[in-house]
Design a protein around this motif. Structure first.
Motif, PDB file in Angstrom:
ATOM      1  N   VAL A  70      41.589  41.827  43.853  1.00 15.52           N
ATOM      2  CA  VAL A  70      41.893  43.250  43.723  1.00 15.52           C
ATOM      3  C   VAL A  70      40.597  44.061  43.670  1.00 15.52           C
ATOM      4  N   SER A  71      39.618  43.563  42.952  1.00  9.26           N
ATOM      5  CA  SER A  71      38.338  44.278  42.844  1.00  9.26           C
ATOM      6  C   SER A  71      37.660  44.410  44.197  1.00  9.26           C
ATOM      7  N   LEU A  72      37.754  43.373  45.029  1.00  2.00           N
ATOM      8  CA  LEU A  72      37.174  43.458  46.368  1.00  2.00           C
ATOM      9  C   LEU A  72      37.876  44.533  47.189  1.00  2.00           C
ATOM     10  N   LEU A  73      39.204  44.572  47.114  1.00  2.00           N
ATOM     11  CA  LEU A  73      39.946  45.615  47.844  1.00  2.00           C
ATOM     12  C   LEU A  73      39.530  46.995  47.365  1.00  2.00           C
ATOM     13  N   GLU A  74      39.373  47.148  46.054  1.00  2.47           N
ATOM     14  CA  GLU A  74      38.944  48.441  45.513  1.00  2.47           C
ATOM     15  C   GLU A  74      37.560  48.819  46.029  1.00  2.47           C
ATOM     16  N   SER A  75      36.662  47.836  46.107  1.00  4.42           N
ATOM     17  CA  SER A  75      35.296  48.128  46.568  1.00  4.42           C
ATOM     18  C   SER A  75      35.286  48.585  48.016  1.00  4.42           C
ATOM     19  N   LYS A  76      36.334  48.226  48.762  1.00  3.76           N
ATOM     20  CA  LYS A  76      36.451  48.654  50.151  1.00  3.76           C
ATOM     21  C   LYS A  76      37.282  49.929  50.283  1.00  3.76           C
ATOM     22  N   GLY A  77      37.632  50.537  49.153  1.00  5.56           N
ATOM     23  CA  GLY A  77      38.309  51.824  49.165  1.00  5.56           C
ATOM     24  C   GLY A  77      39.824  51.780  49.143  1.00  5.56           C
ATOM     25  N   TYR A  78      40.418  50.607  48.910  1.00  4.19           N
ATOM     26  CA  TYR A  78      41.878  50.497  48.904  1.00  4.19           C
ATOM     27  C   TYR A  78      42.423  50.646  47.485  1.00  4.19           C
ATOM     28  N   ASP A  79      43.433  51.467  47.333  1.00  5.68           N
ATOM     29  CA  ASP A  79      44.110  51.630  46.049  1.00  5.68           C
ATOM     30  C   ASP A  79      44.980  50.391  45.806  1.00  5.68           C
TER      31      ASP A  79
END
Length: 477
Positions: free
Chosen positions: A290-299
């Motif tokens: 989840v943190s990786l997705l967040e770092s790429k701008g995904y909610d």
């Protein structure tokens, strides 16, 4: 309500041991590393199941274990303890690793609106219960001691492979790679109930037992914990499909041998999240968290919606392109909800009853979340007042848990702020605007390395770029 039951391989009417009440058990994480988004797909769908049961009127009592000891790197009870492996990797104690990754798991659950079960039980808190269950299995003749370990004797069962009809040779040593045979076993498919000091001398966590100092096998944990906290009868047991064998198969074997009667009537298994290269795992490819997705701008809500758009019994293929499409879907949905009036009006009872019935029907149809989302869109299209629509969206979102009203209000506020506020960066600053535009294009092209480089360049210029549903927001420090 009808649910697909992995045990019967049919879609059955959901019947509970006690009318109106559900005893629900969920296999929790082995807390030696971060959960990847494939693991979390199962927890999202189990969360929807629990909330669906409540929506249709059940009282749910749910328990989940935390595996902080005993889970070896092969599900067939060989290899290194995963917790010890994590401790060596990070040069920490096993309990430090367990606490850190338990907290990380709960953080991911919070981001994804996954409700934490009412009863969360670390395996290390139930050592006396494991010993008592193993002792009774020995007493009843379902277990034996060999080479310092206690094994369950599968030859005493009339049927072992309850989830499938494999021949004994098909699955004799497990389902994971690199499985080694254990010469102590009477039968190749027997499994460990308790390890003693005769094995894994460097094991950090050990306890006294009637058979020597040692620690429990992985499979005994869920049986003892569920029996202690939910009683002798389970109504539904959940987990990823990879847990069906050997973990859940072994749970059934030891639980029913211990209790002397049928144990769990319904089994709910969520299929894998795959990538283009196959099943997602921690050991190959990009470690998707989840943190990786967040770092790429995904909610995180976009990932939850991505999961809900597919049925839990279908393998789901992850790609950033699919997540981009879901981002657009989510933003459009928020925009439509944001456009609804907040004025208080009488509830349109007739329209509400029909729309609720469609949503309930989708849930009762084997937790068909895709149809449930269709029912949500039907609310937005319905010929009724906005107060009724917002009321129903709030009700449905108690199950879907996409933060729809909250995020729609934020969406509307940001739109208003953007239309009223002056630009935060001078438009004449062409270099900054050009870099921001290039970063947007890099992200669209999945060139995240270049996007990160541009972010660092902007940071050196005291510029922060915040990714929002409405595009990049430029902030000068």
């Amino acid at each position: 309500m009808k649910l697909y039951n992995t045990l019967t391989r049919t879609r059955d009417e959901f019947v509970t041991h006690e009318p109106g009440k559900v005893k629900m058990y969920t296999c929790g994480p082995t807390v030696y590393h971060f959960a990847h988004i494939g693991n979390l797909r199962s927890y999202i769908m189990e969360d929807v199941l629990e909330k669906s049961l409540e929506y249709v009127g059940y009282e749910v009592d749910r328990c989940m274990n935390i595996t902080d000891v005993g889970h070896l790197s092969s599900d067939a009870d060989t290899g290194e303890d995963k917790m010890l492996k994590g401790a060596k990797r990070e040069k920490k104690t096993v309990m430090e690793i367990a606490q850190f990754y338990t907290n990380a798991f709960f953080d991911d659950c919070k981001k994804l609106n996954i409700r934490i079960p009412g009863k969360v039980v670390p395996a290390t808190s139930c050592i006396p219960e494991f010993i008592e269950m193993v002792s009774k299995l020995l007493e009843k003749g379902y277990a034996y001691e060999a080479g310092g370990n206690i094994y369950f004797d599968t030859s005493k069962l009339s049927e072992y492979y309850v989830f499938n009809k494999h021949d004994a040779e098909d699955l004799e040593t497990g389902v994971r790679e690199g499985v080694e045979e254990d010469s102590n076993k009477r039968n190749k498919i027997d499994f460990v109930l308790w390890f003693t000091k005769s094995k894994f001398e460097d094991q950090e966590l050990k306890w006294d037992s009637p058979w020597g100092v040692g620690y429990p096998g992985w499979h005994i944990e869920c049986s003892a914990i569920s029996t202690k906290y939910l009683g002798e009868y389970l109504d539904i047991h959940c987990g990823g499909i990879d847990n069906a064998f050997p973990h859940h198969t072994n749970e059934i074997a030891q639980s029913e041998a211990y209790l002397g009667h049928k144990w769990c009537s319904n089994w709910f298994h969520v299929l894998h999240l795959n990538t283009s290269g196959g099943k997602m795992s921690k050991s190959k490819g990009e470690f998707l968290t989840v943190s990786l997705l967040e770092s790429k701008g995904y909610d995180p809500m976009v990932y939850r919606l991505f999961c809900l758009q597919s049925h839990y019994r279908k393998a789901l293929v992850f790609s950033y392109e699919a997540l981009d499409n879901t981002t657009v879907t989510y933003e459009k949905l928020l925009g439509r909800i944001a456009a609804l009036s907040k004025d208080e009006m009488p509830l349109d009872e007739e329209a509400a009853a029909k729309l609720r019935a469609s949503f309930k029907e989708a849930l009762e149809n084997d937790i068909n979340t895709s149809l449930a989302i269709t029912a949500l869109y039907d609310v937005l299209k319905a010929k009724t007042n906005d107060f009724t629509k917002r009321t129903l969206i709030g009700e449905f979102d108690k199950v879907l848990s996409l933060s729809l009203l909250e995020m729609a209000d934020e969406y509307a506020a940001k739109k208003q702020e953007e239309s009223a506020a002056p630009a935060e960066v001078n438009e004449a600053d062409a270099e900054i605007l050009a870099l921001v535009a290039e970063r947007v294009e890099a992200r669209k092209a999945k060139n995240f390395k270049r996007a990160d480089e541009i972010r660092d360049m902007l940071a050196a210029m005291n510029i922060t770029v915040e990714d929002t549903p409405n595009g990049p927001k430029i902030i000068r420090k």
